[in-house]
Write a protein that holds these residues in place. Structure first.
Motif, PDB file in Angstrom:
ATOM      1  N   TYR A 253       0.825  -1.002   0.028  1.00 36.63           N
ATOM      2  CA  TYR A 253      -0.042   0.078  -0.135  1.00 36.63           C
ATOM      3  C   TYR A 253       1.061   1.207  -0.051  1.00 36.63           C
TER       4      TYR A 253
ATOM      5  N   MET B 282       0.685   4.444  -2.727  1.00 37.15           N
ATOM      6  CA  MET B 282       0.465   5.889  -2.293  1.00 37.15           C
ATOM      7  C   MET B 282       1.660   6.674  -3.077  1.00 37.15           C
TER       8      MET B 282
ATOM      9  N   ALA C 179       5.190   6.356   3.277  1.00 38.42           N
ATOM     10  CA  ALA C 179       4.027   5.830   3.140  1.00 38.42           C
ATOM     11  C   ALA C 179       3.669   4.587   3.789  1.00 38.42           C
TER      12      ALA C 179
ATOM     13  N   TRP D 121      -5.634  14.149  -1.339  1.00 38.54           N
ATOM     14  CA  TRP D 121      -4.773  13.078  -1.721  1.00 38.54           C
ATOM     15  C   TRP D 121      -3.324  13.169  -0.766  1.00 38.54           C
TER      16      TRP D 121
ATOM     17  N   PRO E  88      -3.331   9.679   1.499  1.00 36.52           N
ATOM     18  CA  PRO E  88      -4.472   8.955   0.843  1.00 36.52           C
ATOM     19  C   PRO E  88      -5.298   8.022   1.785  1.00 36.52           C
TER      20      PRO E  88
ATOM     21  N   VAL F 114      -5.961  10.112  -6.577  1.00 36.99           N
ATOM     22  CA  VAL F 114      -5.309   8.866  -5.836  1.00 36.99           C
ATOM     23  C   VAL F 114      -6.600   7.756  -5.912  1.00 36.99           C
TER      24      VAL F 114
ATOM     25  N   CYS G  13      -5.600   4.303  -4.780  1.00 37.27           N
ATOM     26  CA  CYS G  13      -5.684   4.045  -3.435  1.00 37.27           C
ATOM     27  C   CYS G  13      -7.299   3.661  -2.716  1.00 37.27           C
TER      28      CYS G  13
END
Length: 454
Positions: free
Chosen positions: A65, A69, A80, A130, A133, A159, A162
Protein backbone atom coordinates in the motif's frame (compact mmCIF):
# COMPACT_ATOMS: atom_id res chain seq x y z
CA UNK A 1 -15.50 13.24 -17.57
CA UNK A 2 -12.78 11.10 -15.96
CA UNK A 3 -10.56 11.16 -12.91
CA UNK A 4 -6.89 11.09 -13.93
CA UNK A 5 -3.91 9.78 -12.00
CA UNK A 6 -0.51 11.12 -13.13
CA UNK A 7 2.82 10.01 -11.71
CA UNK A 8 4.31 13.01 -9.88
CA UNK A 9 7.76 11.44 -10.27
CA UNK A 10 7.70 11.20 -14.08
CA UNK A 11 4.71 13.30 -15.18
CA UNK A 12 3.29 10.33 -17.08
CA UNK A 13 -0.33 9.22 -16.85
CA UNK A 14 -0.94 6.14 -14.70
CA UNK A 15 -4.67 5.58 -15.21
CA UNK A 16 -8.07 7.15 -15.88
CA UNK A 17 -11.30 6.39 -14.05
CA UNK A 18 -14.78 7.15 -15.37
CA UNK A 19 -17.05 9.19 -13.14
CA UNK A 20 -20.36 7.78 -11.99
CA UNK A 21 -23.44 9.23 -13.60
CA UNK A 22 -26.65 10.09 -11.73
CA UNK A 23 -28.07 6.57 -12.04
CA UNK A 24 -24.88 4.95 -10.80
CA UNK A 25 -24.74 7.33 -7.85
CA UNK A 26 -28.38 6.55 -7.03
CA UNK A 27 -27.56 2.85 -7.07
CA UNK A 28 -24.68 3.34 -4.66
CA UNK A 29 -26.83 5.39 -2.32
CA UNK A 30 -29.38 2.57 -2.29
CA UNK A 31 -26.61 0.10 -1.53
CA UNK A 32 -25.47 2.32 1.34
CA UNK A 33 -28.94 2.45 2.87
CA UNK A 34 -29.38 -1.32 2.63
CA UNK A 35 -25.94 -1.83 4.16
CA UNK A 36 -26.80 0.52 7.02
CA UNK A 37 -29.94 -1.42 7.92
CA UNK A 38 -27.82 -4.51 8.58
CA UNK A 39 -24.65 -2.91 9.88
CA UNK A 40 -26.36 -0.80 12.56
CA UNK A 41 -27.72 -3.99 14.15
CA UNK A 42 -24.35 -5.71 14.36
CA UNK A 43 -22.87 -5.99 17.81
CA UNK A 44 -19.75 -4.02 18.66
CA UNK A 45 -17.87 -7.30 18.78
CA UNK A 46 -18.93 -8.16 15.23
CA UNK A 47 -17.90 -4.74 13.95
CA UNK A 48 -14.62 -4.91 15.87
CA UNK A 49 -13.78 -8.35 14.50
CA UNK A 50 -14.03 -7.02 10.95
CA UNK A 51 -12.04 -3.90 11.75
CA UNK A 52 -9.30 -5.94 13.43
CA UNK A 53 -9.08 -7.97 10.22
CA UNK A 54 -8.65 -4.72 8.28
CA UNK A 55 -5.78 -3.84 10.63
CA UNK A 56 -4.16 -7.23 10.11
CA UNK A 57 -4.28 -6.82 6.33
CA UNK A 58 -2.92 -3.27 6.52
CA UNK A 59 0.08 -4.44 8.51
CA UNK A 60 0.66 -7.43 6.24
CA UNK A 61 0.54 -5.26 3.10
CA UNK A 62 2.06 -2.04 4.42
CA UNK A 63 4.80 -2.02 1.80
CA UNK A 64 2.35 -2.79 -1.02
CA UNK A 65 0.00 0.00 0.00
CA UNK A 66 2.93 2.33 0.64
CA UNK A 67 4.20 1.83 -2.89
CA UNK A 68 0.72 2.57 -4.24
CA UNK A 69 0.58 5.86 -2.33
CA UNK A 70 4.06 6.80 -3.49
CA UNK A 71 3.27 6.05 -7.13
CA UNK A 72 0.11 8.15 -7.08
CA UNK A 73 1.08 11.18 -4.98
CA UNK A 74 4.84 11.05 -4.49
CA UNK A 75 5.44 10.80 -0.74
CA UNK A 76 8.74 9.15 0.29
CA UNK A 77 8.25 5.40 0.55
CA UNK A 78 9.21 5.13 4.23
CA UNK A 79 6.54 7.70 5.12
CA UNK A 80 3.99 5.90 2.96
CA UNK A 81 4.64 2.56 4.66
CA UNK A 82 4.33 4.27 8.06
CA UNK A 83 1.00 5.73 6.94
CA UNK A 84 -0.41 2.28 6.20
CA UNK A 85 0.77 1.07 9.60
CA UNK A 86 -0.83 4.07 11.31
CA UNK A 87 -4.13 3.18 9.66
CA UNK A 88 -3.91 -0.23 11.32
CA UNK A 89 -3.42 1.56 14.65
CA UNK A 90 -6.58 3.66 14.29
CA UNK A 91 -8.57 0.55 13.33
CA UNK A 92 -7.40 -1.33 16.42
CA UNK A 93 -7.98 1.71 18.63
CA UNK A 94 -11.64 2.02 17.70
CA UNK A 95 -12.18 -1.73 17.62
CA UNK A 96 -11.06 -1.78 21.26
CA UNK A 97 -12.67 1.42 22.56
CA UNK A 98 -15.79 2.21 20.51
CA UNK A 99 -18.17 0.30 22.77
CA UNK A 100 -17.04 2.18 25.88
CA UNK A 101 -17.07 5.52 24.05
CA UNK A 102 -20.68 4.98 22.99
CA UNK A 103 -22.00 3.16 26.06
CA UNK A 104 -25.33 4.31 27.49
CA UNK A 105 -24.89 7.09 30.04
CA UNK A 106 -27.35 6.94 32.97
CA UNK A 107 -28.60 10.23 34.39
CA UNK A 108 -30.36 10.80 37.72
CA UNK A 109 -33.86 12.19 37.09
CA UNK A 110 -37.34 11.60 38.57
CA UNK A 111 -37.77 8.79 36.02
CA UNK A 112 -37.52 5.14 36.94
CA UNK A 113 -34.63 5.04 34.46
CA UNK A 114 -33.22 7.71 32.19
CA UNK A 115 -30.13 7.62 30.05
CA UNK A 116 -28.43 8.91 26.91
CA UNK A 117 -27.96 6.39 24.10
CA UNK A 118 -25.57 7.00 21.22
CA UNK A 119 -26.96 5.65 17.96
CA UNK A 120 -25.64 5.76 14.37
CA UNK A 121 -27.05 8.20 11.84
CA UNK A 122 -26.64 6.34 8.54
CA UNK A 123 -24.52 6.79 5.41
CA UNK A 124 -21.70 9.33 5.83
CA UNK A 125 -20.30 11.06 2.73
CA UNK A 126 -16.53 11.45 3.12
CA UNK A 127 -14.72 13.84 0.77
CA UNK A 128 -11.03 13.20 1.24
CA UNK A 129 -7.75 14.70 -0.10
CA UNK A 130 -4.70 13.23 -1.77
CA UNK A 131 -1.92 14.17 0.65
CA UNK A 132 -2.50 11.30 3.11
CA UNK A 133 -4.57 9.09 0.84
CA UNK A 134 -5.03 6.19 3.27
CA UNK A 135 -4.85 7.94 6.64
CA UNK A 136 -7.41 10.66 5.92
CA UNK A 137 -9.95 8.07 4.80
CA UNK A 138 -9.27 5.68 7.67
CA UNK A 139 -9.46 8.25 10.43
CA UNK A 140 -12.98 9.01 9.20
CA UNK A 141 -14.05 5.47 8.33
CA UNK A 142 -12.82 3.57 11.41
CA UNK A 143 -14.92 5.46 13.99
CA UNK A 144 -17.88 5.81 11.62
CA UNK A 145 -18.05 2.07 10.98
CA UNK A 146 -17.60 1.17 14.63
CA UNK A 147 -20.44 3.56 15.51
CA UNK A 148 -22.70 1.64 13.11
CA UNK A 149 -22.64 4.09 10.23
CA UNK A 150 -21.58 3.26 6.66
CA UNK A 151 -19.22 5.30 4.49
CA UNK A 152 -19.30 6.63 0.93
CA UNK A 153 -15.80 7.78 -0.03
CA UNK A 154 -15.28 10.45 -2.69
CA UNK A 155 -11.51 10.51 -2.93
CA UNK A 156 -9.24 13.01 -4.70
CA UNK A 157 -9.03 12.40 -8.45
CA UNK A 158 -5.28 11.66 -8.42
CA UNK A 159 -5.41 8.82 -5.84
CA UNK A 160 -8.18 6.65 -7.23
CA UNK A 161 -5.97 3.56 -7.10
CA UNK A 162 -5.73 4.08 -3.35
CA UNK A 163 -9.50 4.49 -3.13
CA UNK A 164 -10.15 1.22 -4.93
CA UNK A 165 -7.53 -0.59 -2.85
CA UNK A 166 -9.25 0.51 0.36
CA UNK A 167 -12.67 -0.56 -0.90
CA UNK A 168 -11.28 -4.00 -1.79
CA UNK A 169 -9.55 -4.20 1.59
CA UNK A 170 -12.75 -3.55 3.53
CA UNK A 171 -14.64 -6.11 1.46
CA UNK A 172 -11.98 -8.74 2.05
CA UNK A 173 -12.12 -8.07 5.79
CA UNK A 174 -15.86 -8.77 5.98
CA UNK A 175 -17.44 -5.43 5.09
CA UNK A 176 -18.69 -7.06 1.92
CA UNK A 177 -22.15 -5.46 1.69
CA UNK A 178 -21.12 -1.92 0.69
CA UNK A 179 -20.51 -0.67 4.23
CA UNK A 180 -17.50 1.12 2.74
CA UNK A 181 -17.68 2.02 -0.93
CA UNK A 182 -16.13 4.42 -3.41
CA UNK A 183 -18.23 6.90 -5.35
CA UNK A 184 -16.84 8.98 -8.24
CA UNK A 185 -19.20 11.89 -8.85
CA UNK A 186 -18.60 14.70 -11.27
CA UNK A 187 -18.33 17.99 -9.42
CA UNK A 188 -21.92 18.90 -10.31
CA UNK A 189 -23.20 15.80 -8.49
CA UNK A 190 -21.42 16.40 -5.16
CA UNK A 191 -24.13 18.77 -3.99
CA UNK A 192 -26.81 16.26 -4.98
CA UNK A 193 -25.18 13.60 -2.79
CA UNK A 194 -24.97 15.89 0.23
CA UNK A 195 -28.59 16.95 -0.21
CA UNK A 196 -29.90 13.42 -0.75
CA UNK A 197 -32.11 12.23 2.12
CA UNK A 198 -30.22 8.92 2.25
CA UNK A 199 -26.99 10.68 3.28
CA UNK A 200 -27.00 11.64 6.95
CA UNK A 201 -23.74 13.55 7.34
CA UNK A 202 -20.63 14.79 5.52
CA UNK A 203 -16.94 14.95 6.38
CA UNK A 204 -14.32 16.83 4.41
CA UNK A 205 -10.59 17.30 4.70
CA UNK A 206 -9.36 19.83 2.18
CA UNK A 207 -9.13 23.49 1.27
CA UNK A 208 -10.99 26.36 2.88
CA UNK A 209 -12.95 26.92 -0.36
CA UNK A 210 -14.02 23.27 -0.53
CA UNK A 211 -14.91 23.26 3.16
CA UNK A 212 -17.01 26.38 2.80
CA UNK A 213 -18.93 24.79 -0.08
CA UNK A 214 -19.49 21.47 1.71
CA UNK A 215 -20.45 23.17 4.97
CA UNK A 216 -22.93 25.40 3.16
CA UNK A 217 -24.55 22.46 1.37
CA UNK A 218 -24.75 20.42 4.58
CA UNK A 219 -26.22 23.39 6.42
CA UNK A 220 -28.86 23.90 3.76
CA UNK A 221 -29.78 20.23 4.12
CA UNK A 222 -29.75 20.50 7.94
CA UNK A 223 -27.18 17.75 8.33
CA UNK A 224 -24.04 17.54 10.47
CA UNK A 225 -20.63 18.03 8.92
CA UNK A 226 -17.03 17.89 10.08
CA UNK A 227 -14.47 20.05 8.29
CA UNK A 228 -10.68 19.83 8.62
CA UNK A 229 -9.27 22.56 6.42
CA UNK A 230 -6.04 24.43 5.87
CA UNK A 231 -3.44 25.53 8.34
CA UNK A 232 -0.55 27.94 8.70
CA UNK A 233 0.83 26.38 11.83
CA UNK A 234 3.25 28.43 13.94
CA UNK A 235 6.43 26.82 15.26
CA UNK A 236 7.58 29.02 18.15
CA UNK A 237 11.18 28.77 19.34
CA UNK A 238 11.89 30.72 22.53
CA UNK A 239 15.23 31.92 23.90
CA UNK A 240 15.59 28.98 26.31
CA UNK A 241 14.79 26.25 23.76
CA UNK A 242 17.03 23.29 23.01
CA UNK A 243 18.13 24.46 19.55
CA UNK A 244 19.44 21.10 18.41
CA UNK A 245 16.06 19.52 19.11
CA UNK A 246 14.10 22.47 17.71
CA UNK A 247 16.03 22.45 14.43
CA UNK A 248 15.88 18.69 14.02
CA UNK A 249 12.14 18.49 14.69
CA UNK A 250 11.48 21.72 12.79
CA UNK A 251 12.93 20.39 9.54
CA UNK A 252 10.79 17.26 9.78
CA UNK A 253 7.73 19.25 10.80
CA UNK A 254 8.01 21.45 7.71
CA UNK A 255 9.32 19.02 5.10
CA UNK A 256 7.56 15.71 5.87
CA UNK A 257 5.22 14.52 3.11
CA UNK A 258 7.16 16.82 0.76
CA UNK A 259 5.80 19.79 2.69
CA UNK A 260 2.21 18.91 1.81
CA UNK A 261 0.47 18.66 5.16
CA UNK A 262 -2.19 20.81 6.78
CA UNK A 263 -0.44 20.43 10.14
CA UNK A 264 3.06 21.07 8.82
CA UNK A 265 4.99 23.81 10.61
CA UNK A 266 4.79 26.69 8.17
CA UNK A 267 5.64 29.87 10.10
CA UNK A 268 8.74 29.59 12.28
CA UNK A 269 8.51 32.32 14.92
CA UNK A 270 11.93 32.79 16.49
CA UNK A 271 12.92 34.72 19.61
CA UNK A 272 15.32 37.45 18.50
CA UNK A 273 18.15 36.23 20.76
CA UNK A 274 18.34 32.83 19.04
CA UNK A 275 16.96 33.70 15.59
CA UNK A 276 20.33 34.04 13.85
CA UNK A 277 21.72 30.74 15.17
CA UNK A 278 18.51 28.81 14.58
CA UNK A 279 18.35 30.16 11.03
CA UNK A 280 21.92 29.13 10.30
CA UNK A 281 21.40 25.58 11.55
CA UNK A 282 17.99 25.25 9.94
CA UNK A 283 19.21 26.31 6.49
CA UNK A 284 22.14 23.91 6.72
CA UNK A 285 19.83 21.01 7.65
CA UNK A 286 17.37 21.82 4.85
CA UNK A 287 20.18 21.99 2.28
CA UNK A 288 21.32 18.51 3.38
CA UNK A 289 17.95 16.94 2.51
CA UNK A 290 18.10 14.51 -0.39
CA UNK A 291 15.62 15.28 -3.16
CA UNK A 292 14.92 12.38 -5.48
CA UNK A 293 12.95 9.29 -6.41
CA UNK A 294 10.39 8.74 -3.63
CA UNK A 295 10.69 4.96 -4.07
CA UNK A 296 14.31 5.21 -2.89
CA UNK A 297 14.49 4.57 0.87
CA UNK A 298 17.25 7.22 1.13
CA UNK A 299 15.11 10.03 -0.32
CA UNK A 300 13.98 12.78 2.06
CA UNK A 301 11.93 14.90 -0.37
CA UNK A 302 9.97 13.54 -3.31
CA UNK A 303 7.93 15.41 -5.89
CA UNK A 304 4.87 17.48 -5.22
CA UNK A 305 1.66 15.66 -6.02
CA UNK A 306 0.65 17.61 -9.14
CA UNK A 307 2.20 20.07 -11.56
CA UNK A 308 -0.34 22.78 -10.79
CA UNK A 309 0.41 22.50 -7.07
CA UNK A 310 4.13 22.93 -7.70
CA UNK A 311 3.46 25.94 -9.89
CA UNK A 312 1.21 27.49 -7.23
CA UNK A 313 3.93 27.14 -4.60
CA UNK A 314 6.52 28.71 -6.90
CA UNK A 315 4.18 31.62 -7.59
CA UNK A 316 3.76 32.15 -3.85
CA UNK A 317 7.52 32.09 -3.32
CA UNK A 318 8.08 34.63 -6.08
CA UNK A 319 5.39 36.92 -4.65
CA UNK A 320 6.92 36.52 -1.18
CA UNK A 321 10.29 37.65 -2.54
CA UNK A 322 8.63 40.65 -4.15
CA UNK A 323 7.14 41.37 -0.71
CA UNK A 324 10.66 41.56 0.73
CA UNK A 325 11.38 37.98 1.82
CA UNK A 326 14.79 36.48 1.07
CA UNK A 327 15.16 32.92 -0.28
CA UNK A 328 18.14 31.67 1.74
CA UNK A 329 17.76 28.19 0.25
CA UNK A 330 15.81 26.82 -2.71
CA UNK A 331 13.20 29.02 -4.29
CA UNK A 332 12.93 27.14 -7.56
CA UNK A 333 11.89 23.89 -9.22
CA UNK A 334 14.29 20.98 -9.64
CA UNK A 335 15.53 20.41 -13.20
CA UNK A 336 14.29 16.87 -13.78
CA UNK A 337 11.16 15.03 -14.87
CA UNK A 338 8.23 15.18 -12.50
CA UNK A 339 6.96 17.87 -10.17
CA UNK A 340 9.90 18.46 -7.85
CA UNK A 341 10.45 21.67 -5.89
CA UNK A 342 13.66 22.52 -4.06
CA UNK A 343 13.23 22.76 -0.27
CA UNK A 344 13.05 26.48 0.43
CA UNK A 345 13.75 28.74 3.41
CA UNK A 346 12.40 32.31 3.40
CA UNK A 347 13.75 34.87 5.88
CA UNK A 348 12.85 38.53 6.47
CA UNK A 349 9.16 37.53 6.48
CA UNK A 350 6.81 40.18 7.84
CA UNK A 351 3.12 40.41 8.71
CA UNK A 352 0.77 41.16 5.85
CA UNK A 353 2.89 39.38 3.23
CA UNK A 354 2.27 36.22 1.23
CA UNK A 355 4.67 34.09 3.26
CA UNK A 356 2.96 35.13 6.50
CA UNK A 357 -0.71 35.27 5.52
CA UNK A 358 -1.17 32.43 3.03
CA UNK A 359 -0.84 28.70 3.51
CA UNK A 360 2.08 27.57 1.34
CA UNK A 361 1.34 23.90 0.70
CA UNK A 362 4.79 22.70 -0.23
CA UNK A 363 8.39 22.45 1.07
CA UNK A 364 8.73 26.12 2.01
CA UNK A 365 9.50 27.46 5.51
CA UNK A 366 8.84 31.08 6.51
CA UNK A 367 11.11 32.44 9.27
CA UNK A 368 9.83 35.33 11.41
CA UNK A 369 11.51 37.12 14.34
CA UNK A 370 9.76 38.04 17.61
CA UNK A 371 11.20 40.15 20.41
CA UNK A 372 9.71 38.10 23.25
CA UNK A 373 7.23 35.34 24.10
CA UNK A 374 4.27 37.70 24.15
CA UNK A 375 4.97 38.92 20.63
CA UNK A 376 5.57 35.33 19.50
CA UNK A 377 2.09 34.30 20.61
CA UNK A 378 0.62 37.44 19.06
CA UNK A 379 2.29 36.59 15.74
CA UNK A 380 1.15 32.98 16.02
CA UNK A 381 -2.48 34.07 16.44
CA UNK A 382 -2.34 36.69 13.67
CA UNK A 383 -3.74 34.31 11.05
CA UNK A 384 -7.13 33.21 9.80
CA UNK A 385 -6.11 29.60 10.49
CA UNK A 386 -6.05 27.69 13.74
CA UNK A 387 -5.18 24.04 13.23
CA UNK A 388 -2.01 23.25 15.20
CA UNK A 389 1.01 24.90 16.79
CA UNK A 390 4.33 24.00 18.42
CA UNK A 391 6.20 25.80 21.20
CA UNK A 392 9.83 25.04 22.09
CA UNK A 393 11.08 26.02 25.55
CA UNK A 394 12.94 24.27 28.34
CA UNK A 395 10.46 25.80 30.83
CA UNK A 396 7.59 23.35 30.44
CA UNK A 397 5.26 25.28 32.75
CA UNK A 398 5.76 28.37 30.61
CA UNK A 399 5.20 26.29 27.52
CA UNK A 400 1.88 25.06 28.86
CA UNK A 401 0.79 28.59 29.83
CA UNK A 402 1.59 29.86 26.35
CA UNK A 403 -0.10 26.84 24.75
CA UNK A 404 -3.38 27.88 26.38
CA UNK A 405 -3.08 31.29 24.71
CA UNK A 406 -2.47 30.01 21.19
CA UNK A 407 -5.62 29.87 19.06
CA UNK A 408 -5.46 26.36 17.62
CA UNK A 409 -7.08 22.95 17.83
CA UNK A 410 -3.88 21.47 19.28
CA UNK A 411 -0.60 22.77 20.65
CA UNK A 412 2.49 20.63 21.17
CA UNK A 413 5.23 21.74 23.57
CA UNK A 414 8.72 20.61 22.49
CA UNK A 415 7.25 18.39 19.79
CA UNK A 416 5.90 18.66 16.25
CA UNK A 417 2.17 18.64 15.62
CA UNK A 418 0.83 15.17 14.84
CA UNK A 419 -2.45 13.30 14.86
CA UNK A 420 -2.95 10.52 17.38
CA UNK A 421 -6.05 8.28 17.59
CA UNK A 422 -6.21 8.88 21.36
CA UNK A 423 -6.56 12.66 21.07
CA UNK A 424 -9.13 14.85 19.29
CA UNK A 425 -8.00 16.39 16.03
CA UNK A 426 -9.40 19.47 14.29
CA UNK A 427 -9.16 23.24 14.11
CA UNK A 428 -10.73 26.60 14.82
CA UNK A 429 -11.27 29.70 12.70
CA UNK A 430 -10.80 28.96 8.98
CA UNK A 431 -9.22 25.61 9.80
CA UNK A 432 -12.67 24.13 10.25
CA UNK A 433 -14.94 22.71 12.94
CA UNK A 434 -15.78 19.41 14.54
CA UNK A 435 -13.29 16.81 15.68
CA UNK A 436 -11.89 13.55 14.41
CA UNK A 437 -10.25 10.78 16.47
CA UNK A 438 -10.58 9.94 20.19
CA UNK A 439 -13.97 9.67 21.91
CA UNK A 440 -14.83 13.11 20.52
CA UNK A 441 -14.46 11.99 16.91
CA UNK A 442 -16.69 8.94 17.14
CA UNK A 443 -19.50 11.07 18.62
CA UNK A 444 -19.63 13.50 15.67
CA UNK A 445 -21.95 11.28 13.60
CA UNK A 446 -24.22 9.74 16.22
CA UNK A 447 -27.58 10.68 17.68
CA UNK A 448 -27.27 11.45 21.39
CA UNK A 449 -30.75 10.17 22.21
CA UNK A 450 -32.49 10.77 25.53
CA UNK A 451 -34.50 7.77 26.75
CA UNK A 452 -36.85 8.23 29.72
CA UNK A 453 -38.54 5.20 31.28
CA UNK A 454 -41.28 5.91 33.83
Amino acid sequence: MAYQTVSPTTGEEIARYSTHDADEIDERLNWAMEAFKDHRDRTYNARAERLETVADLLEKRAREYGELMTREMGKPIDQAVSEAEKCAWVCRYYAQHAESFLADEPEETPAKRSFVAYEPLGPIFAVMPWNFPFWQAFRCAAPALMAGNVVLLKHASNVQGCADAMEDLFKEAGFENHEFQVVRPARKHVSDIIQDRRVRGSALTGSVAAGSAIGREAGDAIKPSVLELGGSDPFIVLDDADLDRAVDIGVTARMQNNGQSCIAAKRFILHSSIAKEFTRRFISAVEDLKVGDPMDDMTDIGPMAREDLRDTVHDQVERAIRDGAVAEAGGHSVDRDGFFYKPTVLTEVERGTVAFDEEIFGPVASLIVAEDAREAVDLANDTRFGLGASIFTEDREKGERLARRVEAGCVFVNEMVKSDPRLPFGGVKDSGYGRELSRHGIREFVNAKTIWVE
